[in-house]
Design a protein around this motif. Structure first.
Motif, short mmCIF file in Angstrom:
data_model
loop_
_atom_site.label_atom_id
_atom_site.label_comp_id
_atom_site.label_asym_id
_atom_site.label_seq_id
_atom_site.Cartn_x
_atom_site.Cartn_y
_atom_site.Cartn_z
N VAL A 1 0.83 -1.20 0.00
CA VAL A 1 0.00 0.00 0.00
C VAL A 1 0.87 1.26 0.00
O VAL A 1 0.60 2.22 -0.71
CB VAL A 1 -0.97 -0.02 1.19
CG1 VAL A 1 -1.69 1.30 1.36
CG2 VAL A 1 -1.98 -1.15 1.02
N PHE B 1 2.33 1.80 -3.50
CA PHE B 1 1.29 2.34 -4.39
C PHE B 1 1.16 3.84 -4.18
O PHE B 1 1.09 4.62 -5.13
CB PHE B 1 -0.04 1.63 -4.10
CG PHE B 1 -1.13 1.94 -5.09
CD1 PHE B 1 -1.33 1.12 -6.18
CD2 PHE B 1 -1.97 3.03 -4.92
CE1 PHE B 1 -2.35 1.37 -7.10
CE2 PHE B 1 -2.98 3.30 -5.82
CZ PHE B 1 -3.18 2.47 -6.91
N TYR C 1 -6.00 -0.07 -6.71
CA TYR C 1 -5.59 -0.05 -5.30
C TYR C 1 -6.05 -1.32 -4.59
O TYR C 1 -5.29 -1.93 -3.85
CB TYR C 1 -6.16 1.20 -4.62
CG TYR C 1 -5.72 1.36 -3.19
CD1 TYR C 1 -4.45 1.84 -2.89
CD2 TYR C 1 -6.56 1.03 -2.15
CE1 TYR C 1 -4.04 1.99 -1.59
CE2 TYR C 1 -6.16 1.18 -0.83
CZ TYR C 1 -4.89 1.65 -0.55
OH TYR C 1 -4.48 1.79 0.74
N THR D 1 -3.90 -4.17 -5.33
CA THR D 1 -2.65 -4.05 -4.60
C THR D 1 -2.83 -4.55 -3.16
O THR D 1 -1.99 -5.27 -2.64
CB THR D 1 -2.16 -2.58 -4.59
OG1 THR D 1 -1.96 -2.16 -5.93
CG2 THR D 1 -0.86 -2.43 -3.84
N PRO E 1 2.35 -3.31 -6.76
CA PRO E 1 1.89 -1.94 -6.97
C PRO E 1 2.27 -1.36 -8.34
O PRO E 1 1.42 -0.79 -9.02
CB PRO E 1 2.56 -1.16 -5.84
CG PRO E 1 2.85 -2.17 -4.80
CD PRO E 1 3.11 -3.44 -5.52
#
Length: 167
Positions: free
Chosen positions: A17, A20, A87, A90, A96
């Protein structure tokens, strides 16, 4: 009693995260990518795209021939959904950068589809074209056709995933 902490993927989740969030997807005409146009000395795809999107300073090329802002405005919820889906993938463990690249490819592809279907922006009339040619001395990118018919500028659109500045 002892407590044992077992990581079942939390660290990987946070890392994915975070990765990303540290990148941007840039979509459009990027300096350094397909820099020079064939036969048009001194102008890049990015420079030409700016002229067709925002119009020329002297008013000879009208604003909005490219339709990129129009596409973005008309498809804002579709764009938001695509970002959210990338997202979510991911979060589910996808890489990502892979998801960001897929997002960029989707955006370029969807804009080109929009160009084919809608063909936004005004045409430049023949009389105006002759004035432009006389003033600028170049004919290759001042056409009476819609931009989709000329192809090179539309096909010059691309994407790149870049690390966010300051992120």
């Amino acid at each position: 009693m002892t407590v044992r902490d077992i990581d079942k993927g939390w660290k990987q989740f946070v890392a994915s995260v975070s990765e990303f969030a540290k990148h941007d997807v840039i979509v459009g005409w990027i300096e350094g990518k397909k820099e020079n146009r064939d036969g048009d000395a001194g102008i890049t795809n990015a420079g030409l795209a700016a002229v067709h999107e925002f119009g020329s300073d002297d008013g000879t090329i009208p604003e909005g021939r490219l339709g990129f802002r129009e596409w973005q405005d008309m498809h804002s919820s579709k764009i938001a959904d695509a970002i959210q889906a990338a997202y979510a993938r991911t979060v589910d463990g996808s890489k990502p950068k892979r998801e960001l690249n897929k997002l960029g490819l989707w955006a370029v592809s969807d804009w080109r589809k929009y160009q084919r279907e809608v063909q936004p922006g005004p045409e430049i009339g023949v009389a105006r074209e002759k004035q432009i040619i006389k003033a600028h001395g170049q004919t290759a990118f001042f056409k009476s056709k819609k931009l989709i018919d000329t192809g090179q500028l539309v096909n010059g659109a691309t994407h790149v995933v870049r690390r966010r500045v300051g992120g």
